[in-house]
Design an enzyme around this catalytic site. Structure first.
Site, PDB file in Angstrom:
ATOM      1  N   GLY A 106      28.931  63.773  36.824  1.00 26.34           N
ATOM      2  CA  GLY A 106      28.671  62.844  37.931  1.00 26.34           C
ATOM      3  C   GLY A 106      29.893  62.316  38.657  1.00 26.34           C
ATOM      4  N   SER A 107      30.988  63.070  38.654  1.00 25.93           N
ATOM      5  CA  SER A 107      32.173  62.547  39.350  1.00 25.93           C
ATOM      6  C   SER A 107      31.959  62.524  40.860  1.00 25.93           C
ATOM      7  CB  SER A 107      33.432  63.342  38.986  1.00 25.93           C
ATOM      8  OG  SER A 107      33.397  64.630  39.553  1.00 25.93           O
ATOM      9  N   ARG A 162       7.899  74.043  37.362  1.00 24.03           N
ATOM     10  CA  ARG A 162       8.867  73.444  38.284  1.00 24.03           C
ATOM     11  C   ARG A 162       8.170  72.499  39.246  1.00 24.03           C
ATOM     12  NH1 ARG A 162      12.863  76.884  42.079  1.00 24.03           N
ATOM     13  NH2 ARG A 162      11.018  77.284  43.352  1.00 24.03           N
ATOM     14  N   MET A 213      21.722  70.868  38.475  1.00 17.38           N
ATOM     15  CA  MET A 213      21.650  72.291  38.109  1.00 17.38           C
ATOM     16  C   MET A 213      20.239  72.859  38.200  1.00 17.38           C
ATOM     17  SD  MET A 213      24.795  72.738  37.509  1.00 17.38           S
ATOM     18  CE  MET A 213      25.077  74.191  36.531  1.00 17.38           C
ATOM     19  N   ARG A 214      19.538  72.512  39.264  1.00 16.47           N
ATOM     20  CA  ARG A 214      18.186  73.039  39.466  1.00 16.47           C
ATOM     21  C   ARG A 214      18.047  73.489  40.908  1.00 16.47           C
ATOM     22  NH1 ARG A 214      14.311  73.225  35.538  1.00 16.47           N
ATOM     23  NH2 ARG A 214      12.696  72.515  36.990  1.00 16.47           N
ATOM     24  N   HIS A 224      29.328  72.325  46.778  1.00 18.65           N
ATOM     25  CA  HIS A 224      29.535  73.537  45.983  1.00 18.65           C
ATOM     26  C   HIS A 224      31.031  73.860  45.939  1.00 18.65           C
ATOM     27  CE1 HIS A 224      28.535  77.391  44.209  1.00 18.65           C
ATOM     28  NE2 HIS A 224      29.422  77.929  45.029  1.00 18.65           N
ATOM     29  N   ASP A 259      18.464  74.445  51.539  1.00 22.07           N
ATOM     30  CA  ASP A 259      17.188  75.117  51.763  1.00 22.07           C
ATOM     31  C   ASP A 259      16.712  75.625  50.397  1.00 22.07           C
ATOM     32  OD1 ASP A 259      18.656  77.380  51.199  1.00 22.07           O
ATOM     33  OD2 ASP A 259      18.746  78.087  53.279  1.00 22.07           O
ATOM     34  N   GLU A 285      36.534  67.901  46.758  1.00 19.59           N
ATOM     35  CA  GLU A 285      35.084  67.626  46.815  1.00 19.59           C
ATOM     36  C   GLU A 285      34.843  66.128  46.981  1.00 19.59           C
ATOM     37  OE1 GLU A 285      32.556  69.337  43.761  1.00 19.59           O
ATOM     38  OE2 GLU A 285      34.051  70.863  43.353  1.00 19.59           O
TER      39      GLU A 285
HETATM   40  C1  GRF Z   1      31.051  70.087  41.105  1.00 22.23           C
HETATM   41  O1  GRF Z   1      32.098  71.006  41.056  1.00 22.23           O
HETATM   42  C2  GRF Z   1      30.075  70.449  42.191  1.00 22.23           C
HETATM   43  O2  GRF Z   1      30.677  71.083  43.281  1.00 22.23           O
HETATM   44  C3  GRF Z   1      29.175  71.429  41.487  1.00 22.23           C
HETATM   45  O3  GRF Z   1      29.035  70.931  40.182  1.00 22.23           O
HETATM   46  C4  GRF Z   1      30.179  70.136  39.862  1.00 22.23           C
HETATM   47  C5  GRF Z   1      29.642  68.790  39.483  1.00 22.23           C
HETATM   48  O4  GRF Z   1      30.664  67.935  39.046  1.00 22.23           O
HETATM   49  N1  GRF Z   1      27.918  71.584  42.193  1.00 22.23           N
HETATM   50  P1  GRF Z   1      30.368  66.382  38.879  1.00 22.23           P
HETATM   51  O5  GRF Z   1      29.163  66.287  37.951  1.00 22.23           O
HETATM   52  O6  GRF Z   1      30.084  65.814  40.231  1.00 22.23           O
HETATM   53  O7  GRF Z   1      31.594  65.809  38.260  1.00 22.23           O
END
Ligand code: GRF
Length: 221
Positions: free
Chosen positions: A21-22, A74, A99-100, A118, A150, A183
């Site tokens: 969750g960073s 789902r 992750m879904r 991403h 999407d 990010e």
């Molecule tokens: C990040 O690299 C994000 O781009 C990818 O998953 C990672 C999540 O990191 N989708 P965090 O949980 O936000 O630290």
């Protein structure tokens, strides 16, 4: 006399996570220091042990855990997630390490209001383990992408990207760490633009600015 405080409306957002969750924390910081005119009204995880959920609780945010494991279909899981989001009153959804894949009905219910971050320059290297894939391929630059979501895997229209140079000494871990720093800046910036600027989608392109300005600018190019 009391000073007149004019507060712009803050966009209610839900952040969906599955782990650390960073990126959620970076968004949260941006809402607090005024960079992002938004308020996190819900942090939701599909993984009960996600450390980001503990962090969200300690920040006093509303949280929900909707386990995907053992949830049945789902569709059933997404219905519960949607219920939580609607109950919280969120108008925007930020996927941050969620992750879904989201189904077409869910995506349609929040059309162009779901964002994902991403850790590659899409359309290169969608999916998982992307820093290792980038190193293996031998690219000299990688980076990160914020895109609208999407129903595909990392396929929605791109809102913004940041470039990170690949070093000869890089491992997947060192590259991931430098990309992650970008990010954390990019996500809030991209969302801010969507919230405060005029924008539209033409084909796959997210175009900012009033239509006339964009077409005048493109004629000059
Ligand atoms: C990040 O690299 C994000 O781009 C990818 O998953 C990672 C999540 O990191 N989708 P965090 O949980 O936000 O630290």
């Amino acid at each position: 006399m009391r000073p007149l405080v004019v507060s712009a409306k803050k966009a209610p957002i839900a952040v969906l996570i599955s782990g650390r969750g960073s990126n959620f924390e970076a968004l949260h910081r941006a809402t607090r220091d005024g960079r992002l005119p938004a308020e996190i009204v819900l942090v939701l995880s599909n993984v009960p042990s996600a450390s980001g959920i503990g962090r969200a609780r300690s920040l006093g945010l509303a949280t929900a855990v909707v386990p995907s494991r053992g949830a049945g279909s789902r569709t059933a899981h997404e219905a519960r997630v949607r219920q939580e989001i609607e109950r919280a009153g969120a108008e925007w959804i930020c996927l941050a390490g969620y992750m879904r894949l989201l189904g077409a009905d869910f995506v349609a219910a929040f059309e162009n209001r779901i964002l994902n971050i991403h850790p590659s320059l899409l359309p290169s290297f969608p999916g998982l383990d992307v820093q290792q894939a980038a190193l293996d391929y031998g690219v000299r630059v990688s980076g990160c992408t914020v895109h609208l979501v999407d129903a595909g895997l990392d396929t929605g229209p791109i809102v913004d990207q940041r470039v990170v140079r690949v070093r000869s000494s890089d491992t997947a871990g060192s590259l991931a760490a430098r990309i992650l720093r970008e990010e954390h800046r990019l996500y809030a910036e991209a969302l801010r633009r969507l919230l405060v600027e005029e924008w539209r989608i033409e084909g796959r392109r997210v175009l900012f600015g009033p239509p006339s300005a964009t077409s005048a600018a493109s004629k000059r190019e």
